[in-house]
Design a protein around this motif. Structure first.
Motif, PDB file in Angstrom:
ATOM      1  N   ALA A   1      -5.338  -5.827   6.572  1.00 43.69           N
ATOM      2  CA  ALA A   1      -6.326  -5.279   5.631  1.00 43.69           C
ATOM      3  C   ALA A   1      -7.537  -6.198   5.504  1.00 43.69           C
ATOM      4  CB  ALA A   1      -5.686  -5.085   4.261  1.00 43.69           C
TER       5      ALA A   1
ATOM      6  N   TYR B   1     -12.213   9.238   2.136  1.00 46.42           N
ATOM      7  CA  TYR B   1     -13.273   8.439   1.510  1.00 46.42           C
ATOM      8  C   TYR B   1     -14.594   8.640   2.263  1.00 46.42           C
ATOM      9  CZ  TYR B   1      -9.125   6.057  -0.327  1.00 46.42           C
ATOM     10  OH  TYR B   1      -7.925   5.765  -0.919  1.00 46.42           O
TER      11      TYR B   1
ATOM     12  N   ARG C   1      -1.451  10.639   0.784  1.00 40.17           N
ATOM     13  CA  ARG C   1      -0.511  10.709  -0.331  1.00 40.17           C
ATOM     14  C   ARG C   1       0.453  11.865  -0.044  1.00 40.17           C
ATOM     15  NH1 ARG C   1      -2.979   6.509  -0.926  1.00 40.17           N
ATOM     16  NH2 ARG C   1      -4.271   5.911  -2.713  1.00 40.17           N
TER      17      ARG C   1
ATOM     18  N   VAL D   1       0.820  -1.206   0.000  1.00 37.98           N
ATOM     19  CA  VAL D   1       0.000   0.000   0.000  1.00 37.98           C
ATOM     20  C   VAL D   1       0.867   1.275   0.000  1.00 37.98           C
ATOM     21  CG1 VAL D   1      -0.296   0.215   2.513  1.00 37.98           C
ATOM     22  CG2 VAL D   1      -2.184   0.772   1.010  1.00 37.98           C
TER      23      VAL D   1
ATOM     24  N   PHE E   1      -6.879   7.699   3.348  1.00 33.50           N
ATOM     25  CA  PHE E   1      -5.488   7.301   3.116  1.00 33.50           C
ATOM     26  C   PHE E   1      -4.720   8.555   2.736  1.00 33.50           C
ATOM     27  CE2 PHE E   1      -6.173   2.624   2.900  1.00 33.50           C
ATOM     28  CZ  PHE E   1      -5.020   2.245   3.563  1.00 33.50           C
TER      29      PHE E   1
ATOM     30  N   THR F   1     -11.013  -4.265   8.422  1.00 33.26           N
ATOM     31  CA  THR F   1     -11.950  -3.589   7.531  1.00 33.26           C
ATOM     32  C   THR F   1     -13.301  -4.285   7.477  1.00 33.26           C
ATOM     33  OG1 THR F   1     -10.963  -4.959   5.846  1.00 33.26           O
ATOM     34  CG2 THR F   1     -10.129  -2.725   6.021  1.00 33.26           C
TER      35      THR F   1
ATOM     36  N   CYS G   1      -8.679  -1.507  -3.644  1.00 31.40           N
ATOM     37  CA  CYS G   1      -8.614  -2.650  -2.716  1.00 31.40           C
ATOM     38  C   CYS G   1      -8.550  -3.996  -3.437  1.00 31.40           C
ATOM     39  CB  CYS G   1      -9.835  -2.617  -1.806  1.00 31.40           C
ATOM     40  SG  CYS G   1      -9.880  -4.037  -0.703  1.00 31.40           S
TER      41      CYS G   1
ATOM     42  N   ARG H   1       2.051  -6.319  -6.654  1.00 31.36           N
ATOM     43  CA  ARG H   1       0.598  -6.536  -6.610  1.00 31.36           C
ATOM     44  C   ARG H   1       0.194  -7.739  -7.473  1.00 31.36           C
ATOM     45  NH1 ARG H   1      -4.513  -2.981  -5.729  1.00 31.36           N
ATOM     46  NH2 ARG H   1      -5.948  -3.902  -7.195  1.00 31.36           N
TER      47      ARG H   1
ATOM     48  N   ALA I   1     -15.517   3.417  -0.994  1.00 31.63           N
ATOM     49  CA  ALA I   1     -15.084   2.727   0.231  1.00 31.63           C
ATOM     50  C   ALA I   1     -13.852   1.859  -0.012  1.00 31.63           C
ATOM     51  CB  ALA I   1     -16.226   1.877   0.784  1.00 31.63           C
TER      52      ALA I   1
ATOM     53  N   HIS J   1       5.176  -1.221  -7.396  1.00 37.49           N
ATOM     54  CA  HIS J   1       3.855  -1.540  -6.869  1.00 37.49           C
ATOM     55  C   HIS J   1       3.154  -2.614  -7.708  1.00 37.49           C
ATOM     56  CE1 HIS J   1      -0.591  -0.701  -6.855  1.00 37.49           C
ATOM     57  NE2 HIS J   1      -0.366  -1.097  -5.639  1.00 37.49           N
TER      58      HIS J   1
ATOM     59  N   HIS K   1      -4.215   1.637  -6.342  1.00 33.89           N
ATOM     60  CA  HIS K   1      -4.241   0.938  -5.049  1.00 33.89           C
ATOM     61  C   HIS K   1      -5.625   0.413  -4.699  1.00 33.89           C
ATOM     62  CE1 HIS K   1      -0.100   1.697  -3.804  1.00 33.89           C
ATOM     63  NE2 HIS K   1      -0.220   2.819  -4.500  1.00 33.89           N
TER      64      HIS K   1
HETATM   65  C1  HEM Z   1     -14.902  -3.782   3.848  1.00 32.59           C
HETATM   66  C2  HEM Z   1     -13.709  -4.240   3.684  1.00 32.59           C
HETATM   67  C3  HEM Z   1     -12.567  -3.474   3.075  1.00 32.59           C
HETATM   68  C4  HEM Z   1     -12.406  -2.128   2.878  1.00 32.59           C
HETATM   69  C5  HEM Z   1     -13.384  -1.008   3.204  1.00 32.59           C
HETATM   70  C6  HEM Z   1     -11.100  -1.943   2.263  1.00 32.59           C
HETATM   71  C7  HEM Z   1     -10.609  -0.702   1.872  1.00 32.59           C
HETATM   72  C8  HEM Z   1      -9.436  -0.524   1.185  1.00 32.59           C
HETATM   73  C9  HEM Z   1      -8.980   0.731   0.648  1.00 32.59           C
HETATM   74  C10 HEM Z   1      -9.720   2.058   0.793  1.00 32.59           C
HETATM   75  C11 HEM Z   1      -7.798   0.504   0.015  1.00 32.59           C
HETATM   76  C12 HEM Z   1      -7.011   1.561  -0.779  1.00 32.59           C
HETATM   77  C13 HEM Z   1      -5.685   1.938  -0.235  1.00 32.59           C
HETATM   78  C14 HEM Z   1      -5.174   3.260  -0.793  1.00 32.59           C
HETATM   79  O1  HEM Z   1      -5.959   4.057  -1.317  1.00 32.59           O
HETATM   80  O2  HEM Z   1      -3.975   3.522  -0.655  1.00 32.59           O
HETATM   81  C15 HEM Z   1      -7.498  -0.894   0.175  1.00 32.59           C
HETATM   82  C16 HEM Z   1      -6.358  -1.508  -0.304  1.00 32.59           C
HETATM   83  C17 HEM Z   1      -6.064  -2.818  -0.040  1.00 32.59           C
HETATM   84  N1  HEM Z   1      -6.884  -3.788   0.501  1.00 32.59           N
HETATM   85 FE1  HEM Z   1      -8.735  -3.498   1.204  1.00 32.59          FE
HETATM   86  N2  HEM Z   1     -10.498  -3.157   2.131  1.00 32.59           N
HETATM   87  C18 HEM Z   1     -11.362  -4.125   2.604  1.00 32.59           C
HETATM   88  C19 HEM Z   1     -11.152  -5.485   2.624  1.00 32.59           C
HETATM   89  C20 HEM Z   1      -9.993  -6.106   2.242  1.00 32.59           C
HETATM   90  C21 HEM Z   1      -9.738  -7.542   2.300  1.00 32.59           C
HETATM   91  C22 HEM Z   1     -10.752  -8.586   2.767  1.00 32.59           C
HETATM   92  C23 HEM Z   1      -8.459  -7.721   1.879  1.00 32.59           C
HETATM   93  C24 HEM Z   1      -7.654  -8.986   1.728  1.00 32.59           C
HETATM   94  C25 HEM Z   1      -7.878 -10.127   2.297  1.00 32.59           C
HETATM   95  C26 HEM Z   1      -7.919  -6.418   1.517  1.00 32.59           C
HETATM   96  C27 HEM Z   1      -6.655  -6.184   1.034  1.00 32.59           C
HETATM   97  C28 HEM Z   1      -6.195  -4.974   0.565  1.00 32.59           C
HETATM   98  C29 HEM Z   1      -4.855  -4.775   0.038  1.00 32.59           C
HETATM   99  C30 HEM Z   1      -3.773  -5.834  -0.077  1.00 32.59           C
HETATM  100  C31 HEM Z   1      -4.773  -3.427  -0.346  1.00 32.59           C
HETATM  101  C32 HEM Z   1      -3.574  -2.717  -0.946  1.00 32.59           C
HETATM  102  C33 HEM Z   1      -3.715  -2.650  -2.445  1.00 32.59           C
HETATM  103  C34 HEM Z   1      -2.600  -1.855  -3.099  1.00 32.59           C
HETATM  104  O3  HEM Z   1      -1.944  -1.042  -2.446  1.00 32.59           O
HETATM  105  O4  HEM Z   1      -2.383  -2.089  -4.296  1.00 32.59           O
HETATM  106  N3  HEM Z   1      -8.873  -5.470   1.747  1.00 32.59           N
HETATM  107  N4  HEM Z   1      -8.508  -1.516   0.869  1.00 32.59           N
END
Ligand code: HEM
Length: 426
Positions: A261, A336, A313, A107, A311, A265, A371, A118, A363, A114, A369
């Motif tokens: 993550a 957000y 930047r 992230v 988040f 969440t 999710c 990813r 959300a 990245h 990035h």
């Molecule tokens: C309601 C549930 C969830 C919400 C609201 C959520 C929200 C987010 C958000 C807002 C980001 C963006 C980060 C950014 O802008 O820098 C993100 C990235 C990410 N989320 Fe989720 N997430 C959720 C569930 C999950 C689950 C279940 C997983 C994995 C098992 C997960 C794995 C990740 C990962 C690995 C990233 C980083 C992606 C990247 O940087 O390329 N998330 N999430």
């Protein structure tokens, strides 16, 4: 003091974790969207503890970006608004070593690194791969709901909402289910760093949590390098980027990101959804009667709760955002939680409308990035609400909700509840 400065003093401080113990300050975000969609925010003094004593730290201040349009604009300009320069979290890394550690997390990376990292796990989280989990996620959700329904009185956070993502994660990561409470403790300590019941601002305890979690992850990696199974740890432990295996450190960081993550969440989405359904019975009834399909309701609950509120930047050059000049190096925080209540995009945004469709909420973020776990999170929430549907009309909160002191996640630590009419066991 003039009346206007007195008003300003009473405004909730959107940067202060303590503010959120009383809930998300939506009125203040509405004011910001209407008056200064990109506004400069001073950061509060935050107390940190270590064996050397107590120290107060104050961040540099930041641009708060609060409209849907502006949040999208920042998210879609990653060359100008970097996740890697200082990381994607509001608090600045304390030392150069902390910054190096921070940048090991997906992230907190920028292109091209990245995308290379990813790509390693995108296959695990595609809609098709997630469809393969429907049966097991549904079975976990049904068993959990049956258990709380039998108990009658329960805590909607600790007995229900936190359990589903932990069970799903332990399956995905190939961990013994009994160890899932370690994941709970570690992620509470890291994400709840500012909360007195969890991290308590203790810097050394924070670092110890990393060490403990990494030791655990390394043991798993070594086992799976020798004996790969089909799980996510085997995939990561043996994956190669540009012909090279992930280093132990890279592996541990990726593992920990998934643990945090994928856990916090979804937990907060589920508990926040139950709280909202208890507070708005007419909307709940539309879900119970089938007038609104569960997946449509889940989208509105994602908008309503917005478990990850912001988040960060960092501007990589002098630039402009909604008419404000942003200088190279400035901290820019995309809210957000505010974008998701923007009247320019959502009709009557402060109203929970489970049938809202389309629902272009942010959300899960937007841009590179976005999710990785969005399909999995949707599946878990859908499974849980489907299992809860027969009990929802009788579901009620029985005590005050204890909210997390965090300016990052919108969550609850405890939510006493009952299913009325179910047998009461204490
Ligand atoms: C309601 C549930 C969830 C919400 C609201 C959520 C929200 C987010 C958000 C807002 C980001 C963006 C980060 C950014 O802008 O820098 C993100 C990235 C990410 N989320 Fe989720 N997430 C959720 C569930 C999950 C689950 C279940 C997983 C994995 C098992 C997960 C794995 C990740 C990962 C690995 C990233 C980083 C992606 C990247 O940087 O390329 N998330 N999430």
């Amino acid at each position: 003091m003039t009346p206007s400065t007195a008003g300003a003093l009473r405004r909730p401080d959107i940067a202060d974790p303590v503010t959120y113990a009383a809930g998300v300050p939506h009125e203040e975000f509405t004011r910001l969207r209407l008056t200064e969609p990109v506004s400069w925010v001073q950061e509060p003094l935050l107390w940190r503890h270590s064996s050397g004593g107590r120290i107060a730290e104050r961040g540099s201040g930041f641009w708060a970006v609060t409209t849907h349009e502006a949040v999208l604009s920042v998210s879609r300009r990653p060359e100008e608004f970097s996740s890697g320069a200082k990381g994607a979290f509001l608090v600045d890394p304390r030392t150069p070593a902390d910054l190096r550690q921070t940048r090991q997390l997906l992230v907190n990376m920028d292109a091209p690194q990245h995308l290379r990292i990813r790509r390693l796990v995108t296959s695990v989280f595609t809609p098709r791969a997630v469809r393969g989990l429907v049966e097991s996620v549904t079975a976990h959700a049904t068993a959990l709901v049956d258990r709380v329904a039998r108990a009658g009185r329960f805590d909607a956070v600790t007995d229900l909402a936190c359990e589903l993502p932990l069970l799903v994660l332990s399956d995905l990561l190939g961990m013994p289910r009994e160890d899932r409470h370690l994941l709970y403790r570690w992620s509470n300590h890291l994400v709840g760093f500012d909360d007195p019941d969890y991290g308590g601002g203790d810097v050394e305890a924070y670092r110890r949590t990393f060490v403990e979690a990494f030791q655990y992850a390394l043991r798993l990696a070594m086992e799976r390098r020798d004996n790969p199974t089909g799980d996510l740890v085997s995939l990561l432990a043996n994956a190669e980027v540009d012909g090279q295996r992930l280093s132990d450190r890279e592996f541990c960081n990726f593992w920990l990101l998934l643990v945090v993550a994928g856990n916090e969440t979804t937990r907060h989405l589920i508990s926040g959804s139950l709280e909202a359904l208890a507070a708005y019975p007419a909307e709940r009834d539309r879900l119970v009667s089938g007038a609104v399909p569960v997946p449509t309701a889940v989208e509105e609950l994602l908008r309503w709760v917005t478990p990850i509120m912001q988040f960060r930047r960092t501007a990589t050059r002098d630039t402009e955002l909604c008419g404000r000049r942003v200088s190279e190096g400035d901290k820019v925080v995309i809210y957000y939680t505010s974008a998701n209540r923007d009247a320019a995009v959502f009709a009557d945004p402060q109203r929970l409308d489970l049938g809202r469709d389309p629902n272009p909420h942010l959300a899960f973020g937007m841009g590179p990035h976005f999710c990785l776990g969005s399909h999995l999170a949707r599946l878990e929430a859908t499974a849980l609400l489907t299992a809860m549907r027969p009990h929802l009309a009788a579901f009620e909160l029985t005590g005050p909700v204890a909210r997390l002191e965090s300016n990052f996640v919108n969550g609850a630590k405890s939510m006493p509840a009952r299913i009325a009419g179910a047998p009461q066991r204490t």
